[in-house]
Design a protein around this motif. Sequence first.
Motif: not given
Length: 284
Positions: A62-68, A110-112
């Motif tokens: 899938r598209k990078s979670i970082k990009d999302e 956490i990801n944000l």
Amino acid sequence: MSIIEKALAKQQKATECSPLVEPEIQELSNNETAIKVDQKAVLSLDKTGLAERGYLIDNGTRKSIKDEFRQIKRKLLNNAFGNASKTLEHSNLIMVSSAKPNEGKTFVAINLALSIALEQDKTVLLVDADVLRPSVIRELGIEEQPGIIDYLLGKSKQVSDILYNTDIDKLKLIPAGKPHHLSNELLASEKMATLANELATRYPDRIVIFDCPPLIGVTETLVLANLMGQAIIVVEESKTSIADIKFATEHLNEDMALGLVLNKAIRSHKDLYGYYGYGYGAKD
């Protein structure tokens, strides 16, 4: 008096006057400088474990979670520091919640925080405000530390006692602390309102992300929400009903910016950002 003695004397005075003292360069009266010493150790995050559990990595399909999350955070940063900030109170305070438990709000919070920590000119403070079911510390792979409950109870006298640097340069942390039978009530206290105002105004270039309790079943979350300028509501696809979303958000402050993150979205959703979708707009 030596330079070091002057620095320590000034450090002591600053600590007594301000509840939010962090490591920084202190200017002395005679233009000499000294580095303030922070006695707390820097917290080391379990980066390997975080990566293995899907935090800001590309799973190859899938598209990078970082990009999302970059796309999500850009909206939040624009609201916090752009033109929209003029119409939002405490625009740099962002709550992350969900209608009910186990919808992925801590993962999103956490990801944000990790994503915003990549910004060149911003710092981010992650606050674990889910005081009955704290999980930020566990997810980050660090040992339990005194936190927000200890401060609200008066066990920690200053916010600097519960505010920790991490080994990610621009990421700071306030843990939940040890659970207490009045934990949720403490979130609705005047002391919490004062703390939120301090966090919003003392460092205006900082984003503060609160991992909050779910909105349904915890009445204090709504009180906490009124202290924030922005809210992200995490919605698990095929689990959270439209009725739950409406019920969870209908009493939120109408003046705050509100966004929805669709968690565990199927790949066939062409209008979403792959694994995580972000819907943003005013409430109906």
